[in-house]
Design a protein around this motif. Structure first.
Motif, PDB file in Angstrom:
ATOM      1  N   UNK A  46       0.785  -1.319   0.126  1.00 16.98           N
ATOM      2  CA  UNK A  46      -0.067  -0.056  -0.022  1.00 16.98           C
ATOM      3  C   UNK A  46       0.803   1.350   0.088  1.00 16.98           C
ATOM      4  N   UNK A  47       2.114   1.062   0.482  1.00 13.71           N
ATOM      5  CA  UNK A  47       2.810   2.425   0.465  1.00 13.71           C
ATOM      6  C   UNK A  47       2.195   3.313   1.402  1.00 13.71           C
ATOM      7  N   UNK A  48       1.935   3.351   2.584  1.00 11.72           N
ATOM      8  CA  UNK A  48       1.295   4.238   3.294  1.00 11.72           C
ATOM      9  C   UNK A  48       2.457   5.164   3.710  1.00 11.72           C
ATOM     10  N   UNK A  49       1.816   6.419   3.737  1.00 11.71           N
ATOM     11  CA  UNK A  49       2.770   7.606   4.083  1.00 11.71           C
ATOM     12  C   UNK A  49       2.299   8.210   5.463  1.00 11.71           C
ATOM     13  N   UNK A  50       3.045   7.915   6.591  1.00 13.44           N
ATOM     14  CA  UNK A  50       2.643   8.423   7.779  1.00 13.44           C
ATOM     15  C   UNK A  50       2.337   9.899   7.968  1.00 13.44           C
ATOM     16  N   UNK A  51       1.396  10.385   8.706  1.00 12.85           N
ATOM     17  CA  UNK A  51       1.294  11.940   8.636  1.00 12.85           C
ATOM     18  C   UNK A  51       0.844  12.250  10.154  1.00 12.85           C
ATOM     19  N   UNK A  52       1.899  12.832  10.891  1.00 10.06           N
ATOM     20  CA  UNK A  52       1.495  13.093  12.144  1.00 10.06           C
ATOM     21  C   UNK A  52       0.444  14.017  12.587  1.00 10.06           C
ATOM     22  N   UNK A  53      -0.398  13.704  13.337  1.00 13.10           N
ATOM     23  CA  UNK A  53      -1.566  14.234  13.887  1.00 13.10           C
ATOM     24  C   UNK A  53      -1.897  14.440  15.395  1.00 13.10           C
ATOM     25  N   UNK A  54      -0.952  15.013  16.022  1.00 16.75           N
ATOM     26  CA  UNK A  54      -1.055  15.113  17.345  1.00 16.75           C
ATOM     27  C   UNK A  54      -2.470  15.805  18.036  1.00 16.75           C
ATOM     28  N   UNK A  55      -2.754  15.373  19.374  1.00 17.24           N
ATOM     29  CA  UNK A  55      -3.893  15.951  19.631  1.00 17.24           C
ATOM     30  C   UNK A  55      -4.717  15.000  20.538  1.00 17.24           C
ATOM     31  N   UNK A  56      -4.966  14.084  19.677  1.00 16.48           N
ATOM     32  CA  UNK A  56      -5.663  12.809  20.541  1.00 16.48           C
ATOM     33  C   UNK A  56      -4.797  12.198  21.486  1.00 16.48           C
ATOM     34  N   UNK A  57      -3.501  11.944  20.827  1.00 20.96           N
ATOM     35  CA  UNK A  57      -2.456  11.562  21.894  1.00 20.96           C
ATOM     36  C   UNK A  57      -1.272  12.284  20.988  1.00 20.96           C
ATOM     37  N   UNK A  58      -0.063  12.320  21.733  1.00 21.28           N
ATOM     38  CA  UNK A  58       0.974  12.953  21.464  1.00 21.28           C
ATOM     39  C   UNK A  58       1.458  12.665  20.027  1.00 21.28           C
ATOM     40  N   UNK A  59       1.439  11.433  20.078  1.00 17.98           N
ATOM     41  CA  UNK A  59       2.185  10.663  18.663  1.00 17.98           C
ATOM     42  C   UNK A  59       0.911  10.146  17.762  1.00 17.98           C
ATOM     43  N   UNK A  60       0.226  10.387  17.774  1.00 19.62           N
ATOM     44  CA  UNK A  60      -1.160  10.090  16.699  1.00 19.62           C
ATOM     45  C   UNK A  60      -0.647  10.462  15.410  1.00 19.62           C
ATOM     46  N   UNK A  61      -0.886   9.172  14.777  1.00 23.14           N
ATOM     47  CA  UNK A  61      -0.476   9.258  13.268  1.00 23.14           C
ATOM     48  C   UNK A  61      -1.449   8.647  12.460  1.00 23.14           C
ATOM     49  N   UNK A  62      -1.969   9.481  11.402  1.00 24.09           N
ATOM     50  CA  UNK A  62      -2.706   9.021  10.290  1.00 24.09           C
ATOM     51  C   UNK A  62      -1.748   8.397   9.202  1.00 24.09           C
ATOM     52  N   UNK A  63      -2.462   7.760   8.182  1.00 18.43           N
ATOM     53  CA  UNK A  63      -1.747   7.135   7.087  1.00 18.43           C
ATOM     54  C   UNK A  63      -2.454   7.338   5.732  1.00 18.43           C
TER      55      UNK A  63
END
Length: 248
Positions: free
Chosen positions: A152-169
């Motif tokens: 899938x070649x996912x790209x991590x996208x740091x999205x803090x707030x819910x937790x400090x290190x929350x990451x979408x893909x």
């Protein structure tokens, strides 16, 4: 227990567990698994892999959006049993090891128990293992910046707030966003449908969670695969902006 697997795009499956979703990205015989549901969802998780023609042995890696038990549930099981690497944002790695816990407290849940859906959700969370000690003993930060060399070649996208290190893909190949709890389309404790933030009590830092919607609004695609709620189709920018409007 019946699995609820939805083929949403080429090689892409959204699976509804008990109140939490996970995503399977396939490429030939190998798969990337994004999140793993509650500890109590393990039977469903393994069944969902079988339903898409895969197996736990074929999981190239587990990617975790954030280290709450309803997403981290079977990560350590897969790592310890099959040697599957478990990757998270570097800020979330110590959270997965349970060096600290950014999670709604029991007291806060009880104070919000008058709200519709909160008590039934809390009872389910307890039964499904939402509060057990469930660390990943050897979580790893992403091995490189940019697209991960995984199905899938996912790209991590740091999205803090819910937790400090929350990451979408972000999955540019299919225009999909695996958003975890940074952007959802429903929840057992919410009475609205469609793109939204989780209720305030669930966020470690709500202002940062709202700000992370701006990051998601910049991504290209029309397929939202949230951590909670059904698949949402439409421009990702519109989904993020709708959630921001509801949060203000």
């Amino acid at each position: 227990m019946r699995t609820d697997v939805h083929h949403v795009a080429d090689g892409t499956y959204l699976v509804h567990g008990s109140h939490t979703n996970w995503v399977i990205l396939t490429e030939g015989d190998a798969v990337t698994l994004v999140d793993t549901g509650y500890p109590g969802d393990r039977e469903q998780l393994l069944a969902s892999l079988a339903e898409v023609g895969s197996s736990p042995e074929a999981v190239a890696a587990v990617l975790i959006t954030h280290a709450h038990n309803d997403h981290l549930g079977s990560a350590e099981y897969l790592r310890a049993t099959y040697g599957t690497p478990v990757y998270l944002h570097e800020a979330e790695v110590p959270h997965a090891r349970r060096e600290f816990l950014h999670q709604v407290s029991l007291g806060t849940v009880l104070r919000n128990g008058w709200r519709p859906g909160v008590l039934p959700w809390a009872v389910h969370a307890l039964r499904a293992g939402g509060t057990i000690h469930n660390p990943v003993t050897a979580p790893e930060p992403f091995p490189a910046a940019g697209p991960l060399d995984l199905p899938g070649r996912p790209v991590p996208v740091h999205t803090p707030g819910h937790t400090d290190g929350h990451c979408a893909y972000h999955v540019p190949g299919t225009g999909a966003l695996i958003s975890g709890d940074a952007l959802v389309s429903g929840h057992a404790t919410s009475r609205v449908e469609g793109p939204q933030l989780l209720p305030d009590m669930f966020h470690h830092e709500r202002p940062r969670a709202v700000a992370s919607l701006d990051v998601l609004a910049e991504l290209e695609g029309e397929l939202l695969l949230p951590g909670h709620g059904p698949v949402h189709r439409g421009p990702l920018r519109d989904a993020a902006e709708r959630a921001r409007e509801r949060a203000l």
